[in-house]
Every structure is written in C-alpha cells, then in structure tokens.
Design an enzyme around this catalytic site. Structure first.
Site, PDB file in Angstrom:
ATOM      1  CG  ASN A 105     -19.008  21.142 -15.592  1.00 37.80           C
ATOM      2  OD1 ASN A 105     -20.225  21.295 -16.006  1.00 37.80           O
ATOM      3  ND2 ASN A 105     -17.827  21.605 -16.308  1.00 37.80           N
ATOM      4  CD  GLU A 157     -13.698  22.062 -16.632  1.00 42.91           C
ATOM      5  OE1 GLU A 157     -13.104  22.452 -17.754  1.00 42.91           O
ATOM      6  OE2 GLU A 157     -14.467  21.347 -16.442  1.00 42.91           O
ATOM      7  CE  LYS A 167     -15.590  18.667 -18.358  1.00 47.77           C
ATOM      8  NZ  LYS A 167     -15.317  20.218 -18.709  1.00 47.77           N
TER       9      LYS A 167
HETATM   10  N1  ING Z   1     -12.667  22.909 -21.908  1.00 48.99           N
HETATM   11  C1  ING Z   1     -11.849  22.523 -22.973  1.00 48.99           C
HETATM   12  C2  ING Z   1     -12.408  21.486 -23.667  1.00 48.99           C
HETATM   13  O1  ING Z   1     -12.176  19.961 -23.619  1.00 48.99           O
HETATM   14  C3  ING Z   1      -9.726  21.828 -23.513  1.00 48.99           C
HETATM   15  C4  ING Z   1     -10.336  22.167 -22.467  1.00 48.99           C
HETATM   16  C5  ING Z   1      -9.255  22.824 -24.583  1.00 48.99           C
HETATM   17  C6  ING Z   1      -8.887  20.678 -23.473  1.00 48.99           C
HETATM   18  C7  ING Z   1      -8.716  22.507 -25.841  1.00 48.99           C
HETATM   19  C8  ING Z   1      -7.987  20.378 -24.431  1.00 48.99           C
HETATM   20  C9  ING Z   1      -7.925  21.189 -25.478  1.00 48.99           C
HETATM   21  O2  ING Z   1     -12.840  21.561 -24.615  1.00 48.99           O
HETATM   22  C10 ING Z   1     -13.549  22.073 -21.045  1.00 48.99           C
HETATM   23  N2  ING Z   1     -14.405  23.075 -20.543  1.00 48.99           N
HETATM   24  O3  ING Z   1     -13.566  21.052 -20.858  1.00 48.99           O
END
Ligand code: ING
Length: 317
Positions: free
Chosen positions: A110, A146, A127
């Site tokens: 990513n 992911e 990432k």
């Molecule tokens: N998405 C979310 C982020 O870190 C997440 C996953 C959401 C983790 C809410 C914790 C709480 O914003 C990605 N793509 O990392």
C-alpha cells in the site's frame, strides 16, 4: 526568504468498483485543475486514490486481487495525471496499491509517491502499520484484509528535501501511531502528507464508532504539534461499495490547529497557505529534541512486586 506553499487537500468521494482507472484519474485531474485555480503548488490525494478500497472485500482469486494494483508508476492510465502536473506546474502526493517485482518475486504494498512540479517522482513510501487481519471474517459487514493483501512497508519513514522544505509521507493507520511522526520529526520534517480510507464502523470495536472523526483529528493534530510539523490528512470519503467512510480531510499547522477542513463527503478541494517557517517556534523551543528529549532515560520496564522487571506492556492490555 519566506518558505510558503499553497497546499491543497484533494478529498475523494467513493470510487465505485466499476470505475476504471481512467475515470478515477480524470477525477484526480479535475481536482488538480481546481486546486491550481485556487493557487495550489502541491496537491495531496488520499490513500488508494485509483480504485475502490478493495481490502474491504474477501478476494480469493489472485489475478482478481492483482487487478487492483499498479505494475508500474506512472503507467498508461496514470500518465495523464503526471502530464497535467507538468502542464500546470503542480506537485502532488498520490496513494496507490503497488505490485513490485524488483527483488525477483511478486510483492504487494500500500504505497504513496511524492511527485514534484516537473512530474519527477521525488520519493516513495510503503505503508508500515497495516491494520485489520489476514483472516476472512464472514460475520463482519465488511473486511479489513490489509495484512493479507499487503506486505509491511520496507522503506522506513523517509524525509525528502524538496520544494524548499522537508517533506514526509504516511498512509492511513500510520497516522494513529506516534512513532510515524516522531521518526520523521527526528529528521526535521516540516510537512507530512497522508491519505486515509477510514470506515465509520469498526466491526472489532463498535464502541468507538462515534469517536472516529475525533480520533482522526486527534491523531493528526497531536502528530503535528508534538513534532512541530504541518500535517495534511486526506480522505476517500462517503459510502464506497457499501462501506461508509469518514471525511473531514484537513490541513493542520505545527501548532496543532486545523487551518482548513473539508465539509462534504465527496470530491472536494481545500487549500491553505503553508508557511514552513512556522515549524521553527516548535522545533527550536518546546520540542527542541536535542535540548529536552532524553531517550537514554526512557525505560520499558514494569516493576512487579517479587516478579522482577517485565519488558513491554502487560499481556492483558
Ligand atoms: N483504515 C483504518 C484507519 O486506520 C482503522 C482502519 C479504522 C483502524 C478505525 C482503527 C480504527 O483509519 C486504514 N486503511 O488504515
């Protein structure tokens, strides 16, 4: 000589699964042209800005999975964006999903690139903090795979001297981890650019759903203030293939203040006058790492009566 850039956050609304790369790139170019009209020198796009966020889906077929990745950058679908940047004299940060074969085997990341006003790729980031799981959770309304679809980034958190300042990149979940900003802060970063795909609902922690917008800005503002850097966070927002994602893209000053914020869940450009010299008052005084930071005194020891020191966090956390 003031070091001022007009920076644009180019928020995207949903990218439907059916939308082609060419159609997505056309949206990015339209946002770049609007940003240029608003005086922008630099445009920051979201994470995975060329496709729907496919880690929300269980994909078993390897060819289908690979179809969501870019085998080269630029490539025929994205070249028009590079051409527009050169024509307009605008730099940009692009998030996309990368297929890499440079080590002799297929690797998936990513990724994000920083491209200067001559459309030259200044640097790439992959990432590091991959949230979610590598396991299918059919009981959840959507997945976050992911850890299954990407390898952990192998490029660290570089900082590049370009456009008169020190620029760094991060991606989505990275913004929640203080290490992300501090590793770049220790390199004197002045502008951190990142994009995110953040669902409103987190199937693992539904009790935090109502705090997602708060936690987004808290992470960005803390990272900016505690390292004396500008931070630009840009959403892919709205309901994308049934997943409702937060917006509230914003530009944060080294003071931690939000100086510009998106107010829709669609394609939207916000801009701010980014004076890189506003980093100095924080980096040279309250967060002067050389004078005040004491890493040699930071011990990871939890003293337990009779049990002796235990490194790290207690297992029950
Ligand atoms: N998405 C979310 C982020 O870190 C997440 C996953 C959401 C983790 C809410 C914790 C709480 O914003 C990605 N793509 O990392």
């Amino acid at each position: 000589m003031p070091r001022t850039l007009i920076v644009a956050a180019a928020q995207l609304g949903p990218i439907p699964r059916s939308q082609s790369r060419q159609e997505a790139v056309a949206r990015l170019i339209a946002l770049m042209e609007e940003a240029k009209r608003m005086g922008a020198d630099l445009v920051v796009y979201p994470e995975a800005a060329l496709t729907a966020f496919f880690p929300h889906w269980w994909i078993e077929d390897e060819d289908e999975l690979d179809s969501w990745f870019e085998r080269a950058m630029p490539n025929p679908a994205t070249q028009p964006l590079f051409d527009a940047a050169r024509r307009l004299g605008v730099a940009f940060k692009l998030g996309y999903c990368e297929l890499d074969f440079s080590t002799g085997r297929k690797r998936r990341f990513n990724s994000a690139i920083l491209v200067d006003k001559t459309a030259r790729i200044v640097g790439k980031y992959r990432k590091i903090h991959l949230p979610g799981t590598d396991q299918h959770r059919p009981e959840h309304p959507f997945q976050n795979l992911e850890k299954r679809y990407f390898e952990v980034g192998d490029l660290g958190f570089p900082v590049w001297e370009t456009m008169g300042g020190r620029m760094g990149l991060a991606i989505c979940n990275d913004r929640r981890w203080p290490e992300t900003y501090r590793v770049m802060g220790l390199q004197g970063v002045e502008l951190v650019m990142l994009g995110y795909n953040t669902p409103v609902h987190n199937p693992n922690t539904p009790e935090t759903d109502d705090l997602n917008n708060f936690h987004n800005h808290l992470s960005l503002q803390a990272g900016a203030y505690q390292n004396g850097t500008w931070v630009v966070g840009v959403a892919k927002a709205g309901v994308e293939e049934g997943v409702d994602q937060i917006g509230q893209s914003c530009i944060v000053a080294p003071s931690g203040e939000i100086v510009a914020q998106a107010t829709t869940l669609g394609d939207e450009v916000i801009v701010a006058r980014v004076d890189l010299d506003r980093c100095k008052v924080y980096q040279q005084h309250i967060f002067n790492f050389a004078r005040h930071r004491r890493p040699e005194h930071y011990h990871l020891i939890v003293e337990r009566t009779g049990a002796g020191p235990v490194l790290g966090r207690p297992p029950e956390v």
